[in-house]
Design a protein around this motif. Structure first.
Motif, PDB file in Angstrom:
ATOM      1  N   LEU A  80       0.890  -0.964  -0.081  1.00 14.65           N
ATOM      2  CA  LEU A  80      -0.385   0.153   0.373  1.00 14.65           C
ATOM      3  C   LEU A  80       1.122   1.214  -0.082  1.00 14.65           C
ATOM      4  N   ILE A  81       0.603   2.525  -1.217  1.00 16.14           N
ATOM      5  CA  ILE A  81       1.686   3.248  -1.200  1.00 16.14           C
ATOM      6  C   ILE A  81       0.584   4.404  -0.689  1.00 16.14           C
ATOM      7  N   GLY A  82       0.711   5.760  -0.018  1.00 17.35           N
ATOM      8  CA  GLY A  82      -0.117   6.302  -0.018  1.00 17.35           C
ATOM      9  C   GLY A  82      -0.092   7.883   0.057  1.00 17.35           C
ATOM     10  N   VAL A  83      -0.034   8.567  -0.624  1.00 21.83           N
ATOM     11  CA  VAL A  83       0.257  10.003  -1.040  1.00 21.83           C
ATOM     12  C   VAL A  83      -0.694  11.116  -1.402  1.00 21.83           C
ATOM     13  N   ALA A  84      -0.629  11.735  -0.940  1.00 23.10           N
ATOM     14  CA  ALA A  84      -1.862  12.915  -1.114  1.00 23.10           C
ATOM     15  C   ALA A  84      -1.771  13.215  -3.174  1.00 23.10           C
ATOM     16  N   ARG A  85      -2.096  13.806  -3.288  1.00 21.92           N
ATOM     17  CA  ARG A  85      -3.095  14.059  -5.108  1.00 21.92           C
ATOM     18  C   ARG A  85      -1.794  15.079  -5.474  1.00 21.92           C
ATOM     19  N   GLY A 206      -1.335  -1.382  -4.302  1.00 24.54           N
ATOM     20  CA  GLY A 206      -2.954  -0.027  -4.259  1.00 24.54           C
ATOM     21  C   GLY A 206      -1.386   1.015  -3.642  1.00 24.54           C
ATOM     22  N   ILE A 207      -2.315   1.693  -4.927  1.00 24.40           N
ATOM     23  CA  ILE A 207      -1.158   3.653  -4.735  1.00 24.40           C
ATOM     24  C   ILE A 207      -2.880   4.180  -4.543  1.00 24.40           C
ATOM     25  N   THR A 208      -2.878   4.817  -3.709  1.00 20.61           N
ATOM     26  CA  THR A 208      -4.070   5.958  -3.287  1.00 20.61           C
ATOM     27  C   THR A 208      -4.162   7.025  -2.485  1.00 20.61           C
ATOM     28  N   THR A 209      -4.756   8.032  -2.554  1.00 23.85           N
ATOM     29  CA  THR A 209      -4.832   8.927  -1.378  1.00 23.85           C
ATOM     30  C   THR A 209      -5.704   8.488   0.530  1.00 23.85           C
ATOM     31  N   ALA A 210      -5.860   8.866   0.940  1.00 20.68           N
ATOM     32  CA  ALA A 210      -6.868   8.361   2.202  1.00 20.68           C
ATOM     33  C   ALA A 210      -8.136   9.196   1.984  1.00 20.68           C
ATOM     34  N   GLY A 211      -8.906   8.569   2.362  1.00 20.02           N
ATOM     35  CA  GLY A 211     -10.792   8.267   1.989  1.00 20.02           C
ATOM     36  C   GLY A 211     -11.105   8.312   3.072  1.00 20.02           C
ATOM     37  N   VAL A 212     -12.659   7.366   2.999  1.00 20.57           N
ATOM     38  CA  VAL A 212     -13.483   7.000   4.265  1.00 20.57           C
ATOM     39  C   VAL A 212     -13.115   6.023   4.677  1.00 20.57           C
ATOM     40  N   ARG A 213     -13.558   5.821   6.258  1.00 19.37           N
ATOM     41  CA  ARG A 213     -13.021   4.789   7.073  1.00 19.37           C
ATOM     42  C   ARG A 213     -14.060   3.434   6.738  1.00 19.37           C
ATOM     43  N   ASP A 239       4.378  -8.891  12.885  1.00 22.16           N
ATOM     44  CA  ASP A 239       5.336  -9.433  11.843  1.00 22.16           C
ATOM     45  C   ASP A 239       5.673  -9.877  10.552  1.00 22.16           C
ATOM     46  N   ASP A 240       5.372  -9.140   9.539  1.00 26.92           N
ATOM     47  CA  ASP A 240       4.302  -9.895   8.634  1.00 26.92           C
ATOM     48  C   ASP A 240       5.478  -9.154   6.949  1.00 26.92           C
ATOM     49  N   PRO A 241       6.675 -10.043   7.136  1.00 28.69           N
ATOM     50  CA  PRO A 241       7.804  -9.393   5.511  1.00 28.69           C
ATOM     51  C   PRO A 241       6.821  -9.516   4.563  1.00 28.69           C
ATOM     52  N   SER A 242       6.182 -10.226   4.316  1.00 25.24           N
ATOM     53  CA  SER A 242       5.438  -9.973   2.846  1.00 25.24           C
ATOM     54  C   SER A 242       4.623  -8.801   2.897  1.00 25.24           C
ATOM     55  N   PHE A 243       4.106  -7.350   3.739  1.00 23.69           N
ATOM     56  CA  PHE A 243       3.168  -6.788   3.404  1.00 23.69           C
ATOM     57  C   PHE A 243       4.272  -5.546   2.963  1.00 23.69           C
ATOM     58  N   LEU A 244       4.044  -5.032   2.303  1.00 21.53           N
ATOM     59  CA  LEU A 244       4.627  -3.315   2.653  1.00 21.53           C
ATOM     60  C   LEU A 244       4.045  -2.232   2.628  1.00 21.53           C
ATOM     61  N   MET A 245       4.141  -1.153   3.494  1.00 22.56           N
ATOM     62  CA  MET A 245       3.017  -0.095   3.272  1.00 22.56           C
ATOM     63  C   MET A 245       4.102   1.659   3.791  1.00 22.56           C
ATOM     64  N   ALA A 246       4.049   2.605   2.289  1.00 23.59           N
ATOM     65  CA  ALA A 246       4.815   3.434   2.751  1.00 23.59           C
ATOM     66  C   ALA A 246       3.767   4.850   2.885  1.00 23.59           C
ATOM     67  N   TRP A 247       3.309   5.210   3.217  1.00 18.64           N
ATOM     68  CA  TRP A 247       2.684   6.302   3.215  1.00 18.64           C
ATOM     69  C   TRP A 247       3.000   7.438   4.172  1.00 18.64           C
ATOM     70  N   ALA A 266       3.502  16.122   3.375  1.00 18.19           N
ATOM     71  CA  ALA A 266       2.547  14.904   3.226  1.00 18.19           C
ATOM     72  C   ALA A 266       2.550  14.542   1.521  1.00 18.19           C
ATOM     73  N   ASN A 267       3.545  15.489   0.974  1.00 18.18           N
ATOM     74  CA  ASN A 267       3.811  15.762  -0.578  1.00 18.18           C
ATOM     75  C   ASN A 267       4.707  15.536  -0.473  1.00 18.18           C
ATOM     76  N   PRO A 268       5.609  14.648  -0.944  1.00 17.14           N
ATOM     77  CA  PRO A 268       7.101  14.086  -1.623  1.00 17.14           C
ATOM     78  C   PRO A 268       7.465  15.249  -2.941  1.00 17.14           C
ATOM     79  N   GLY A 269       6.744  14.936  -3.466  1.00 18.97           N
ATOM     80  CA  GLY A 269       6.563  16.114  -4.128  1.00 18.97           C
ATOM     81  C   GLY A 269       6.580  17.656  -4.514  1.00 18.97           C
ATOM     82  N   TYR A 270       6.714  17.899  -3.158  1.00 23.21           N
ATOM     83  CA  TYR A 270       5.924  19.386  -3.329  1.00 23.21           C
ATOM     84  C   TYR A 270       7.141  20.225  -3.632  1.00 23.21           C
TER      85      TYR A 270
END
Length: 506
Positions: A80-85, A206-213, A239-247, A266-270
């Protein structure tokens, strides 16, 4: 960690050994994208037709995503890669999909998925335009409306949408989910994950922004559930090495949404992929909740949230409660799939809260998982050996046998039924203490998660904390135990139990 690369690391990053990154395919994938993929629309990133120049943080994402274990296999199966628009998500996703199509195994199946087919076509359409603009790719690929084929290898890249019941029989190697937050349920994600089972090195991203809970069923949305799970992996709870999240999100949930520091976090490309002037203009005409979600990549609850944003984090004081300190224990128990919590509150002018123990159903456990009652009882005994326990306050519901055993052993059990008459004032006491910074806590991520999951119920009897739905998977038991324990720790002397403080028990 010092930021040797602008925009890196993100706020939440699951651990990946540096050796796995070095032996992985991240650099190869990045070189493929820069050599063969082009900017498809005029933008801040460059003119249409120009070669894509990946930023350092994007190369870091690819390096972590495509890391390889010592045995040579890909480390991750889901990410799951989460980054602003406007931070280049579509271009990065399209480049990754083409890499899986062209450089992946023979007979590969690459899919772009989204809640709606038109959404799925955004990444796919970008990839198809990249093929059309690059002669070397156009020579080996055939483009169709909803598919790109490599005849020489039999590999194909297709578009799918959320009608999961039509997806049985697929055998994907790479799956790109665009804007995971708009998935109506988790069905398509689960179908694709199951379909990848026969592949040696499948990858679903999954590449996404945040949304509804919450989703259409009232449960945690797919995206929010993955986000919560990723935080637990990043914090070392799971402990789950098979799952990556960068948020990417602000380090302080209550940070001023109008501030440039908040935007940068929140914006690495700011100021690079997305113009700084765009934020300055957008913040003036965008409601705060929407701006925080889309531009700051923060989860903004639409429910009746209990604590104001950021107030819990502001009370953090990462120190242990010293052995022998006078404390109150709060216990909230369950037997099966709910969690069981034991919280300790140090008595004093500014009470300090920490987690003594917590039992939650492990992700790999079945629905018949049960709380280990003997372990719970031993943990309570151990807490009484470690600290001078004034009281152990607990709801008598279901655990009366345990309470009777411990009370017979001399432990200071105090019943605290979770009735409105008790929980309303206790909830108010905790609220005031947190908002006014009259309490501290250890910063335990489990405690933060349970507090974040609380909503408020208000009726003629007052306001008290509760789950947002009866069968919600979000746990709040640590918060309930803390509320009970703080109430008793702050009780005036005349309200206290007459029993002497329980010195170190043996």
């Amino acid at each position: 960690m010092p930021r040797s690369v602008d925009g890196w690391p993100p706020r939440w990053l699951t651990p990946v050994p540096a050796a796995d990154v070095r032996r992985g395919d991240g650099e190869h994938c990045a070189d493929f994208i820069e050599a063969l993929c082009r900017v498809t629309k005029d933008s801040v990133a460059g003119g249409a037709g120009s070669a894509i120049a990946l930023r350092g943080w994007q190369r870091q994402v690819l390096g972590h995503l495509l890391a390889r274990r010592p045995d040579g296999r890909y480390r991750h199966r889901q990410a799951l890669i989460g980054v602003a628009r406007k931070n280049g998500k579509s271009a990065l996703g399209a480049g990754l999909a083409l890499y899986g199509l062209v450089m992946g195994p023979e007979g590969g199946e690459v899919y772009s998925c989204a809640g709606e087919k038109e959404q799925a076509r955004i990444v796919f359409g970008t990839a198809r335009r990249m093929v059309e603009m690059e002669p070397e790719l156009a020579d080996i690929c055939k483009c169709y409306r909803d598919a790109i084929e490599v005849p020489a290898t039999g590999s194909v890249y297709r578009v799918l949408s959320a009608e999961a019941f039509t997806k049985e029989g697929l055998n994907p190697t790479t799956v790109l989910f665009d804007e995971v937050h708009v998935q109506p349920t988790r069905e398509l994600w689960d179908v694709m994950a199951l379909a990848m089972g026969a592949r040696v090195e499948p990858l679903m991203v999954g590449i996404t922004t945040a949304g509804v809970r919450t989703d259409s069923t009232g449960s945690d949305s797919l995206c929010y559930g993955l986000y919560q799970y990723g935080k637990r992996v990043a914090a070392g709870e799971v402990d789950d090495p098979s799952f990556l999240m960068a948020w990417w999100e602000p380090g302080d949930a209550a940070a001023d949404h109008r501030g440039q520091d908040t935007w940068r976090q929140a914006n690495p490309g700011y100021g690079d992929l997305v113009a700084a002037e765009d934020f300055t203009a957008a913040v003036l005409r965008t409601p705060e909740a929407e701006f925080r979600t889309k531009r700051c990549n923060q989860w903004v609850s639409t429910a009746k949230a209990w604590l104001p944003t950021g107030t819990w984090a502001a009370c953090a004081d990462e120190r242990p409660i010293p052995d022998g300190a006078e404390v109150v224990l709060g216990f909230d128990g369950s037997f099966s799939n709910d969690s069981t919590a034991l919280v300790v509150v140090e008595v004093g002018d500014v009470p300090h809260i920490d987690v003594a123990a917590c039992w939650e159903r492990p992700p790999e456990a079945g629905q018949d998982w049960r709380v280990p009652i003997a372990d719970v009882e031993d943990a309570i005994r151990e807490a009484c050996r470690r600290w001078s326990v004034r009281e152990i306050c607990c709801d008598p519901y279901r655990w009366s046998r345990t309470y009777q055993i411990l009370e017979d052993e001399g432990l200071p059990i105090v019943e605290f039924p979770q009735s409105p008459a008790r929980m309303v004032p206790a909830t108010q006491r905790m609220y005031e203490a947190v908002v006014n910074r009259q309490v501290t806590h250890s910063g335990d991520p489990r405690l933060a998660r349970h507090f974040d999951n609380c909503t408020i119920k208000t009726d003629q009897r007052g306001s008290r904390i509760m789950k947002d739905a009866r069968n919600s998977p979000r746990k709040i038991d640590l918060a309930i135990a803390a509320v009970m324990a703080l109430w008793r720790a702050c009780a005036p002397v005349e309200e206290e139990k007459t029993i002497e403080p329980f010195a170190v028990w043996a």
